[in-house]
Design a protein around this motif. Structure first.
Motif, mmCIF file in Angstrom:
data_model
loop_
_atom_site.group_PDB
_atom_site.id
_atom_site.type_symbol
_atom_site.label_atom_id
_atom_site.label_comp_id
_atom_site.label_asym_id
_atom_site.label_seq_id
_atom_site.Cartn_x
_atom_site.Cartn_y
_atom_site.Cartn_z
ATOM 1 N N ALA A 20 -4.254 32.356 22.363
ATOM 2 C CA ALA A 20 -4.246 33.549 21.507
ATOM 3 C C ALA A 20 -2.891 34.247 21.565
ATOM 4 O O ALA A 20 -2.382 34.720 20.536
ATOM 5 C CB ALA A 20 -5.360 34.502 21.933
ATOM 6 N N HIS A 21 -2.284 34.292 22.750
ATOM 7 C CA HIS A 21 -0.963 34.912 22.900
ATOM 8 C C HIS A 21 0.080 34.184 22.044
ATOM 9 O O HIS A 21 0.884 34.830 21.346
ATOM 10 C CB HIS A 21 -0.551 34.886 24.375
ATOM 11 C CG HIS A 21 0.827 35.396 24.631
ATOM 12 N ND1 HIS A 21 1.115 36.737 24.804
ATOM 13 C CD2 HIS A 21 2.022 34.742 24.726
ATOM 14 C CE1 HIS A 21 2.414 36.890 25.005
ATOM 15 N NE2 HIS A 21 2.990 35.692 24.966
ATOM 16 N N VAL A 22 0.063 32.860 22.100
ATOM 17 C CA VAL A 22 1.014 32.085 21.305
ATOM 18 C C VAL A 22 0.821 32.341 19.809
ATOM 19 O O VAL A 22 1.774 32.559 19.063
ATOM 20 C CB VAL A 22 0.875 30.581 21.610
ATOM 21 C CG1 VAL A 22 1.676 29.747 20.600
ATOM 22 C CG2 VAL A 22 1.342 30.276 23.022
ATOM 23 N N LEU A 23 -0.425 32.347 19.366
ATOM 24 C CA LEU A 23 -0.698 32.512 17.943
ATOM 25 C C LEU A 23 -0.362 33.920 17.454
ATOM 26 O O LEU A 23 0.060 34.100 16.299
ATOM 27 C CB LEU A 23 -2.147 32.172 17.642
ATOM 28 C CG LEU A 23 -2.511 30.696 17.837
ATOM 29 C CD1 LEU A 23 -4.004 30.472 17.621
ATOM 30 C CD2 LEU A 23 -1.701 29.808 16.896
ATOM 31 N N ARG A 24 -0.518 34.915 18.308
ATOM 32 C CA ARG A 24 -0.083 36.266 17.920
ATOM 33 C C ARG A 24 1.420 36.296 17.686
ATOM 34 O O ARG A 24 1.909 37.001 16.799
ATOM 35 C CB ARG A 24 -0.468 37.270 19.004
ATOM 36 C CG ARG A 24 -1.958 37.561 19.084
ATOM 37 C CD ARG A 24 -2.240 38.731 20.029
ATOM 38 N NE ARG A 24 -3.661 38.802 20.351
ATOM 39 C CZ ARG A 24 -4.199 38.364 21.475
ATOM 40 N NH1 ARG A 24 -3.419 37.816 22.407
ATOM 41 N NH2 ARG A 24 -5.495 38.453 21.678
ATOM 42 N N GLY A 25 2.156 35.541 18.499
ATOM 43 C CA GLY A 25 3.604 35.501 18.327
ATOM 44 C C GLY A 25 4.039 34.692 17.120
ATOM 45 O O GLY A 25 4.971 35.073 16.411
ATOM 46 N N GLU A 26 3.386 33.566 16.869
ATOM 47 C CA GLU A 26 3.766 32.705 15.752
ATOM 48 C C GLU A 26 3.310 33.258 14.400
ATOM 49 O O GLU A 26 3.967 33.048 13.386
ATOM 50 C CB GLU A 26 3.170 31.303 15.946
ATOM 51 C CG GLU A 26 3.810 30.502 17.061
ATOM 52 C CD GLU A 26 5.243 30.112 16.748
ATOM 53 O OE1 GLU A 26 5.609 30.078 15.549
ATOM 54 O OE2 GLU A 26 5.993 29.849 17.691
ATOM 55 N N ARG A 27 2.166 33.922 14.366
ATOM 56 C CA ARG A 27 1.598 34.487 13.140
ATOM 57 C C ARG A 27 1.579 33.472 11.984
ATOM 58 O O ARG A 27 2.119 33.734 10.903
ATOM 59 C CB ARG A 27 2.351 35.744 12.704
ATOM 60 C CG ARG A 27 2.120 36.932 13.615
ATOM 61 C CD ARG A 27 2.731 38.199 13.037
ATOM 62 N NE ARG A 27 2.242 38.480 11.695
ATOM 63 C CZ ARG A 27 1.070 39.041 11.418
ATOM 64 N NH1 ARG A 27 0.237 39.348 12.403
ATOM 65 N NH2 ARG A 27 0.721 39.271 10.163
ATOM 66 N N PRO A 28 0.959 32.321 12.164
ATOM 67 C CA PRO A 28 0.885 31.364 11.059
ATOM 68 C C PRO A 28 0.005 31.908 9.938
ATOM 69 O O PRO A 28 -0.983 32.615 10.182
ATOM 70 C CB PRO A 28 0.258 30.127 11.704
ATOM 71 C CG PRO A 28 -0.571 30.683 12.827
ATOM 72 C CD PRO A 28 0.211 31.849 13.359
ATOM 73 N N ASP A 29 0.360 31.578 8.707
ATOM 74 C CA ASP A 29 -0.472 31.965 7.563
ATOM 75 C C ASP A 29 -1.685 31.057 7.446
ATOM 76 O O ASP A 29 -2.777 31.508 7.110
ATOM 77 C CB ASP A 29 0.344 31.902 6.274
ATOM 78 C CG ASP A 29 1.431 32.960 6.239
ATOM 79 O OD1 ASP A 29 1.129 34.118 6.570
ATOM 80 O OD2 ASP A 29 2.578 32.629 5.900
ATOM 81 N N VAL A 30 -1.478 29.766 7.701
ATOM 82 C CA VAL A 30 -2.568 28.790 7.647
ATOM 83 C C VAL A 30 -2.410 27.884 8.864
ATOM 84 O O VAL A 30 -1.299 27.448 9.187
ATOM 85 C CB VAL A 30 -2.535 27.956 6.350
ATOM 86 C CG1 VAL A 30 -3.762 27.060 6.278
ATOM 87 C CG2 VAL A 30 -2.458 28.851 5.126
ATOM 88 N N LEU A 31 -3.520 27.591 9.510
ATOM 89 C CA LEU A 31 -3.477 26.908 10.799
ATOM 90 C C LEU A 31 -4.562 25.838 10.866
ATOM 91 O O LEU A 31 -5.734 26.119 10.633
ATOM 92 C CB LEU A 31 -3.696 27.950 11.907
ATOM 93 C CG LEU A 31 -3.898 27.487 13.344
ATOM 94 C CD1 LEU A 31 -2.664 26.778 13.867
ATOM 95 C CD2 LEU A 31 -4.240 28.689 14.232
ATOM 96 N N GLY A 32 -4.157 24.590 11.162
ATOM 97 C CA GLY A 32 -5.106 23.520 11.422
ATOM 98 C C GLY A 32 -5.239 23.311 12.921
ATOM 99 O O GLY A 32 -4.227 23.225 13.623
ATOM 100 N N LEU A 33 -6.467 23.246 13.419
ATOM 101 C CA LEU A 33 -6.711 23.104 14.851
ATOM 102 C C LEU A 33 -7.573 21.885 15.118
ATOM 103 O O LEU A 33 -8.517 21.598 14.371
ATOM 104 C CB LEU A 33 -7.418 24.346 15.400
ATOM 105 C CG LEU A 33 -6.650 25.664 15.322
ATOM 106 C CD1 LEU A 33 -7.550 26.824 15.750
ATOM 107 C CD2 LEU A 33 -5.399 25.620 16.194
ATOM 108 N N GLN A 34 -7.277 21.200 16.216
ATOM 109 C CA GLN A 34 -8.075 20.061 16.654
ATOM 110 C C GLN A 34 -8.559 20.309 18.089
ATOM 111 O O GLN A 34 -7.981 21.104 18.813
ATOM 112 C CB GLN A 34 -7.272 18.763 16.594
ATOM 113 C CG GLN A 34 -6.653 18.478 15.229
ATOM 114 C CD GLN A 34 -5.338 19.202 15.029
ATOM 115 O OE1 GLN A 34 -4.477 19.170 15.925
ATOM 116 N NE2 GLN A 34 -5.150 19.833 13.882
#
Length: 285
Positions: A20-34
């Motif tokens: 969650a910390h990484v994603l708050r910093g990156e702020r992607p508009d669209v994200l694919g997760l596996q």
């Protein structure tokens, strides 16, 4: 952005906060997760979406046996793939991928049509078989994946001005020179679907920067040799006549510990796409 989250392996509770910390910093508009975990009480994609203020969709693997065995036999937690988006998700669909005669690992591909600035963006995410001797399975899965992309978008038949090309994200468990990666690209060999060409966003990355995405938490891991394995990708269809969706840049992300905790054993891939008409040149020369 695409990222394999390493399911519930290792110190997953600490890793959850690091992710969650990484994603708050990156702020992607669209994200694919596996390797996203889900249970009757909580879905990690849903938890992340709530934390980040995003919409989400999840595709549960229809075969869970191998994952449950690796988790000490705990059958209460499943695995799947997910899409998160800062923009509304207009529709979703999923497709089962074949096992091609090998043990079935329950692979799927998830499609989400994103109401992005400039028009709908067709986004896909998947996770292919991982066995080192399973290139043939992955090739069969890529053919089904490409057929699904074409079915949902028609991009191989006609690229439309003012439309976004399809974006295919995921952990392909294959390096760039493997048959399955060449096949999904469709420009180093005959495409899996006639006319459907998907550019590897890594073509637009700074070649001096690291591209390895797997097992980054284990610096002494041999993998396939001394060169780090690049097995995670963002593929983008050839842009339409106005260049919308052109890949402006690509880079590796999520490749360092957060407060001493590795978020995942995979690094993420981030690409920036053009949201309006641009002047382009032929990306293949």
């Amino acid at each position: 952005m695409t990222w394999n989250l390493w399911w519930r392996f290792g110190p997953w509770e600490a890793r959850r906060d690091a992710i969650a910390h990484v994603l708050r910093g990156e702020r992607p508009d669209v994200l694919g997760l596996q390797e996203v975990w889900g249970s009757t009480s909580e879905n990690f994609a849903g938890w992340l979406a709530k934390e980040l203020g995003m919409e989400w969709a999840w595709s549960r693997s229809p075969v869970q046996d191998r994952w449950h065995r690796r988790n000490g036999g705990d059958t209460s937690v499943d695995v799947g793939v997910a899409v998160l988006s800062r923009y509304p998700i207009l529709e979703t669909a999923e497709r089962r991928l074949p096992a091609a005669g090998f043990p079935d690992d329950g692979k799927t591909v998830l499609h989400a049509l994103i109401d992005a600035p400039g028009g709908p963006l067709p986004f896909f995410t998947t996770h292919l078989n991982s066995g080192p001797a399973e290139s043939g399975v992955r090739c069969a899965q890529v053919r089904e994946l490409a057929a699904f992309v074409e079915e949902r978008t028609g991009w191989g038949k006609q690229r439309t001005r003012g439309s976004y090309p399809p974006v295919v994200s995921g952990d392909f468990n294959a390096e760039p020179d493997f048959d399955e990666v060449r096949l999904i690209g469709g420009y180093k060999t005959a495409p899996a679907v006639p006319g459907l060409v998907l550019l590897d966003a890594w073509r637009f990355a700074d070649p001096s920067q690291p591209h390895g995405t797997w097992d980054i938490a284990h610096r002494d891991s041999v993998n396939f040799g001394e060169r780090p394995s690049c097995i995670d990708y963002l593929f983008v269809g050839l842009p339409g006549a106005d260049g919308r969706g052109w890949v402006r840049s690509a880079r590796r992300a999520a490749d360092a510990p957060v407060d001493g905790v590795w978020p995942s054993d995979h690094a993420a891939v981030v690409a920036e796409l053009a949201t309006g008409p641009v002047l382009t040149v032929d990306p293949l020369g």
